[in-house]
Each structure stands twice: as structure tokens, then as C-alpha cells.
Design an enzyme around this catalytic site. Structure first.
Site, PDB file in Angstrom:
ATOM      1  N   LYS A  56       0.837  -1.206   0.000  1.00  0.00           N
ATOM      2  CA  LYS A  56       0.000   0.000   0.000  1.00  0.00           C
ATOM      3  C   LYS A  56       0.865   1.245   0.000  1.00  0.00           C
ATOM      4  O   LYS A  56       0.654   2.173  -0.781  1.00  0.00           O
ATOM      5  CB  LYS A  56      -0.886   0.012   1.243  1.00  0.00           C
ATOM      6  CG  LYS A  56      -1.539   1.360   1.543  1.00  0.00           C
ATOM      7  CD  LYS A  56      -2.462   1.329   2.752  1.00  0.00           C
ATOM      8  CE  LYS A  56      -1.743   1.622   4.021  1.00  0.00           C
ATOM      9  NZ  LYS A  56      -1.494   3.046   4.285  1.00  0.00           N
ATOM     10  N   ASN A  57       1.906   1.258   0.861  1.00  0.00           N
ATOM     11  CA  ASN A  57       2.680   2.480   1.063  1.00  0.00           C
ATOM     12  C   ASN A  57       3.730   2.721  -0.008  1.00  0.00           C
ATOM     13  O   ASN A  57       4.514   3.667   0.096  1.00  0.00           O
ATOM     14  CB  ASN A  57       3.290   2.498   2.468  1.00  0.00           C
ATOM     15  CG  ASN A  57       2.202   2.622   3.520  1.00  0.00           C
ATOM     16  OD1 ASN A  57       1.057   2.946   3.193  1.00  0.00           O
ATOM     17  ND2 ASN A  57       2.539   2.344   4.759  1.00  0.00           N
ATOM     18  N   CYS A 111      -5.122  12.751  12.531  1.00  0.00           N
ATOM     19  CA  CYS A 111      -5.846  11.484  12.446  1.00  0.00           C
ATOM     20  C   CYS A 111      -5.687  10.821  13.817  1.00  0.00           C
ATOM     21  O   CYS A 111      -5.143  11.393  14.752  1.00  0.00           O
ATOM     22  CB  CYS A 111      -5.293  10.597  11.337  1.00  0.00           C
ATOM     23  SG  CYS A 111      -3.648   9.997  11.710  1.00  0.00           S
ATOM     24  N   ARG A 165       0.063  14.681  12.455  1.00  0.00           N
ATOM     25  CA  ARG A 165       0.501  14.434  11.056  1.00  0.00           C
ATOM     26  C   ARG A 165       0.884  15.749  10.359  1.00  0.00           C
ATOM     27  O   ARG A 165       0.291  16.157   9.378  1.00  0.00           O
ATOM     28  CB  ARG A 165      -0.600  13.698  10.283  1.00  0.00           C
ATOM     29  CG  ARG A 165      -1.125  12.438  10.928  1.00  0.00           C
ATOM     30  CD  ARG A 165      -0.124  11.330  11.135  1.00  0.00           C
ATOM     31  NE  ARG A 165       0.397  10.728   9.956  1.00  0.00           N
ATOM     32  CZ  ARG A 165      -0.168   9.717   9.304  1.00  0.00           C
ATOM     33  NH1 ARG A 165      -1.312   9.258   9.719  1.00  0.00           N
ATOM     34  NH2 ARG A 165       0.401   9.197   8.243  1.00  0.00           N
ATOM     35  N   ILE A 178       3.049  18.595   8.185  1.00  0.00           N
ATOM     36  CA  ILE A 178       3.714  18.494   6.879  1.00  0.00           C
ATOM     37  C   ILE A 178       4.782  19.564   6.714  1.00  0.00           C
ATOM     38  O   ILE A 178       5.171  19.915   5.602  1.00  0.00           O
ATOM     39  CB  ILE A 178       2.693  18.590   5.721  1.00  0.00           C
ATOM     40  CG1 ILE A 178       1.870  19.883   5.809  1.00  0.00           C
ATOM     41  CG2 ILE A 178       1.754  17.402   5.698  1.00  0.00           C
ATOM     42  CD1 ILE A 178       1.052  20.127   4.558  1.00  0.00           C
ATOM     43  N   ASP A 211       4.195   0.541  12.132  1.00  0.00           N
ATOM     44  CA  ASP A 211       2.922  -0.037  11.652  1.00  0.00           C
ATOM     45  C   ASP A 211       2.682  -1.441  12.193  1.00  0.00           C
ATOM     46  O   ASP A 211       1.577  -1.970  12.033  1.00  0.00           O
ATOM     47  CB  ASP A 211       2.886  -0.058  10.120  1.00  0.00           C
ATOM     48  CG  ASP A 211       2.872   1.350   9.555  1.00  0.00           C
ATOM     49  OD1 ASP A 211       3.189   1.515   8.355  1.00  0.00           O
ATOM     50  OD2 ASP A 211       2.566   2.285  10.306  1.00  0.00           O
ATOM     51  N   ARG A 257      -8.914  -0.245   4.314  1.00  0.00           N
ATOM     52  CA  ARG A 257      -8.025   0.728   3.657  1.00  0.00           C
ATOM     53  C   ARG A 257      -6.711   0.094   3.236  1.00  0.00           C
ATOM     54  O   ARG A 257      -6.085   0.538   2.285  1.00  0.00           O
ATOM     55  CB  ARG A 257      -7.729   1.889   4.604  1.00  0.00           C
ATOM     56  CG  ARG A 257      -8.916   2.753   4.918  1.00  0.00           C
ATOM     57  CD  ARG A 257      -8.500   3.973   5.684  1.00  0.00           C
ATOM     58  NE  ARG A 257      -7.398   4.657   5.016  1.00  0.00           N
ATOM     59  CZ  ARG A 257      -6.868   5.797   5.459  1.00  0.00           C
ATOM     60  NH1 ARG A 257      -7.312   6.344   6.574  1.00  0.00           N
ATOM     61  NH2 ARG A 257      -5.889   6.368   4.821  1.00  0.00           N
TER      62      ARG A 257
END
Ligand code: EPZ
Length: 427
Positions: free
Chosen positions: A22-23, A116, A121, A123, A304, A396
Site C-alpha cells: 500500500k505504502n 488522524c 501528522r 507536513i 505499523d 483501507r
């Protein structure tokens, strides 16, 4: 939202094939905007975030078709410059269109991602780096506006090896004028995969996978065809499923070198892990001892897999201290796990896991993708029935999750929220 009904206690056994990462896939899809020519990606996982990224690219004016694990992206049309709030809010990785749009259109307007369940998070590393390349940044009305007449290569030193910032800056730099050097770059395998895709588009990149990435700008890029690397986090999740159910699972299609530290920690606990060129087998008998774990940027222990590994540590004898060094607030899962019978206390970035627990099924709620996977693992180890709610979080990032677990012998059923589930008896 849908839910899982799990009856635990079954040792899982058999083979599971790992899907594309996914990443990596999400970034490769964003990177395809860098060229007006068509790109094709293979081994893309069929997960909700891929569909969301496809919607983002369509919103920007690209044509995207998904056929099983093959994604074709045609950005030859006139591109828009705005990534809208409702898509960015749904998936933070949407901000990774910023670098490609800036490189292609010389401007981008991206909704601020917001926080989240695992942290604010920020940037700032992304924006500071883009400014070094000559972008003008202004933030207003919940949007980040970036613009540049022409991006010019420069030396960028990241305060922290941020995965997303490294990726956004790589994508902005590939057609900038001159050389860009990214110091303290992230070293994840997904960074290497992105560099390979960009190189096949015609970019000039060296050092991906090390802390120093050097990019020499080129005039323009072609479309490319690329196969996404396997998902090391999915692989680790199934390895833990074998360990917590005292089963034996062969995880196919993953190189053990992506999971070196994770494997050494499983062995420290007492899990048997055999390594092969393109897979691992993982088994356990429940005779486990606790061990301390600190999450770190790659090649450290992956954040993760922090929530899923706490499930194993709860079953092991003795205490374990888990330190979360990557995200600010990634222990929310603990409250739900304690409801299943774990005994975990958290304080700031540390969690003390008291081992020797036995999970007893009840109703729990997923708070994010990896927390949800952890709760499923706990349900597979629990006595009785566990209902895991809000599994949209899991959709997801885990392709065919219940199907892959059922093929390993798990008693897990997906119940869509419209149907009344028998769990009403669970109180
Ligand atoms: C990527 O997130 C992954 N997501 C995450 O996986 C993963 O946990 C993380 O990397 C670390 O490996 C995707 O690739 C889509 P970071 P990213 O930038 O890029 C702070 C999952 O479950 N930071 O390395 O957002 C940030 O707040 C997800 O698959 C800043 O302060 O991670 C965090 O505390 C969860 N300023 C830390 O750095 C910035 O500008 C790590 O963030 C950027 C980040």
C-alpha cells in the site's frame, strides 16, 4: 460500517500470498502525474486507499482504470491543480500529489490533511523542502498553495527521515533545474521502489535506500510500467497471526530482508521463523517471553507493526516495554485491547505490557488501520466470539483480509452493518 465476527482459538495453518505494498502503490500512482504519458502499475493491492487515490487522480484530470492488480493512469489531459478537502481528509497520502503537480504545473493547491487517530501528522518537512527548491508557499482557508516558476535543485536536510516528505521532495526534484541532495532521507523499501519507478520514467536518481538521495533534474519524463514491491507490513501481520494462534503459516512473496529487526524480535519472544529467498514460515507453541521494542524509522522496528505486536507481547510471559518513537499518539488501540483481557498501561511514548494474559471475546472497535488488524489478531487468539467494529479502517490497507484468514482456517465472518448480527447477545 461493516464488522467482523471472529470465533477464536483456531491455530492458523497454511500458505498466504502477500499483496503489493500500500505504502508504495499510492506514491507510484501520484508519481505517474509527472509525465503526460501513460503509466501502468502491476501488483497493486485492491484496497480502499488505492480507490481513493484513483479518485484523487481523476479529480485532477487524469484517466485511471483498475483491472484486478493492474492500474493504468493516463495524465495526458489538462490537469487541475487542486486536491479537494473531502479526498485529502479521507486519505492523508493525497498530499503526495503536491510534488508532482508542482513539478508538472508549477503550482498545486492541496487541502490541509488535518490530524488522524495516530497524531497531528504535520507536513512542515514537506513544505520547508519545497521552499528550498524555490516554491512559494502560502496557507489560507484550509488549503496549502504552492507555486514556482521553475524549481531549482538545492541541498535539503530533513530534520527527521520523514517518508512522505522524502517522497514529495523526490517527485518535485526530478525535473527541477540542477542537482538536489536530500540528506537524512527516509530509507524505507518503498522509497527505493519509488526511485526505481521514477528512474524508469527517465529520472536521474542515486542513493535511494540510504540517508542521502541525489537527484539530477531532467527536462521531461516518459510514462513507465512497474511492478509494486510486496507489502512488508501485511507480511508481518500474518506472521503475528501464526504466532498468536500457535499455528504455522508460510508467508509467500516477501523478502525476509525487509523485516530483519521484526524477525529478530519475534525470535526473541520465542516464535519460530524460517527464512527463504522469497518468503518466511512462522510458527509458535505459545511458550513466549516478553521483550522490549522501540519503533524507529526503517530499518528499525516498524511503527505499523507496533499495535499488532502488542497482542503477542500480551500473550507472552513477563513484562515488555514498547516505546513509540515515530507517532505522537499511537497507543489509542490499547484501551480496546484491554477490553479483550490485555493488561497494558501507557504513559506518553511508552507502554508497559503485562504478559500472561488470556483474551476473552467481546465487542471492540477499530480506531485506525493497524489497530484494527491488531484487534483481529487478538480475536483470533481469544476464547469465544469477538466482534470488531468499524472495519472500514482495515479495508483501507489489507487486501482480501477475511478471505486470506479464512483460507488459513480462521473462523471469521464479515457482516455488513445493514444486517443485524447475532452479536446482539454479546453484552
Ligand atoms: C508513512 O506515513 C506511512 N504512510 C505510514 O503508514 C507509516 O507509519 C509512516 O510512513 C512511518 O513509516 C504511507 O506511506 C501512506 P512520516 P508518513 O512522514 O509519510 C512527523 C499505515 O498504517 N512529521 O515518516 O506520514 C509525523 O507527524 C500508515 O500504513 C512531521 O512532524 O510518515 C510523524 O510523527 C500509518 N512533519 C513522523 O514525522 C512532517 O512534515 C513520521 O511521519 C512530516 C512528518
Amino acid at each position: 460500517m461493516a464488522k467482523y465476527l471472529i470465533t477464536g482459538g483456531v491455530p492458523l495453518a497454511g500458505k498466504v500470498r502477500i499483496s503489493g505494498a500500500k505504502n508504495s502503490a499510492l506514491k507510484l500512482m501520484a508519481a505517474s502525474l509527472l509525465s503526460p504519458r501513460k503509466s501502468i502499475l502491476h501488483n497493486v493491492p485492491l484496497i480502499q486507499d488505492v480507490f481513493t487515490m484513483a479518485d484523487v487522480l481523476r479529480e485532477l484530470g487524469a484517466e485511471v482504470s483498475i483491472d484486478s492488480d493492474r492500474v493504468e493512469i493516463d495524465p495526458s489531459g489538462e490537469l487541475q491543480d487542486t486536491a479537494p478537502y473531502e479526498l485529502v481528509r479521507r486519505m492523508r497520502a493525497s498530499i503526495l500529489v503536491m510534488g508532482p503537480l508542482l513539478a508538472r504545473l508549477k503550482r498545486a493547491r492541496v487541502a490541509m490533511p488535518g490530524g488522524c487517530n495516530i497524531g497531528p501528522r504535520h507536513i512542515n518537512f514537506h513544505l520547508n523542502g519545497l521552499e528550498k527548491l524555490g516554491a512559494r508557499i502560502n496557507v489560507g482557508h484550509g488549503f496549502i498553495n504552492v507555486a514556482a516558476n521553475r524549481l531549482t535543485g538545492d541541498a535539503i536536510s530533513l530534520d527527521y527521515p520523514s517518508v512522505g516528505a522524502t517522497e514529495n521532495l523526490m517527485m518535485a526534484a526530478v525535473t527541477a533545474r540542477g542537482r538536489t541532495v536530500i540528506e537524512s532521507a527516509a530509507r524505507e523499501p518503498e522509497i527505493i521502489d519509488l526511485a526505481k519507478f521514477l528512474t524508469s520514467m527517465g529520472a536521474s536518481i542515486s542513493g535511494a535506500g540510504t540517508s542521502t538521495i541525489v537527484i539530477d533534474g531532467v527536462e521531461e519524463l516518459e510514462g513507465a510500467t512497474h511492478t509494486v514491491i510486496p507489502d512488508r507490513i501485511e507480511a508481518g501481520t500474518y506472521m503475528l497471526a501464526a504466532a498468536v494462534t500457535n499455528g504455522e503459516i508460510e508467508v509467500e512473496g516477501i523478502s525476509p530482508r525487509y523485516l530483519e529487526l521484526f524477525i529478530s524480535k519475534l525470535r526473541a519472544v520465542g516464535v519460530q521463523v524460517k527464512e527463504f529467498d522469497n518468503g518466511v514460515s512462522c510458527s509458535g507453541d505459545g511458550d513466549y517471553s516478553g521483550t522490549d521494542i522501540a519503533t524507529l524509522p526503517y530499518p528499525g522496528f516498524p511503527t505499523d507493526l507496533q499495535a499488532p505486536v502488542i497482542v503477542l507481547l500480551s500473550l507472552a510471559q513477563g513484562h515488555s516495554i514498547v516505546t513509540e518513537n515515530v507517532f505522537e499518539n499511537r497507543f489509542t488501540f490499547v484501551d480496546e485491547l484491554n477490553r479483550l483481557g490485555a493488561n497494558v498501561q501507557t504513559s506518553g511514548h511508552h507502554a508497559v505490557v503485562h504478559g500472561g494474559c488470556h483474551f476473552e471475546g467481546t465487542i471492540v472497535e477499530a480506531t485506525d488501520l493497524r489497530a484494527g488488524a491488531g484487534l483481529v489478531l487478538a480475536g483470533l487468539a481469544a476464547s469465544g466470539q469477538t466482534e470488531v467494529r468499524r472495519i472500514g479502517h482495515i479495508d483501507r490497507g489489507y487486501e482480501y483480509f477475511e478471505h486470506k484468514l479464512q483460507a488459513l482456517g480462521a473462523d471469521i465472518e464479515r457482516v455488513e452493518s445493514s444486517k443485524r448480527s447475532p452479536s446482539a447477545s454479546l453484552t
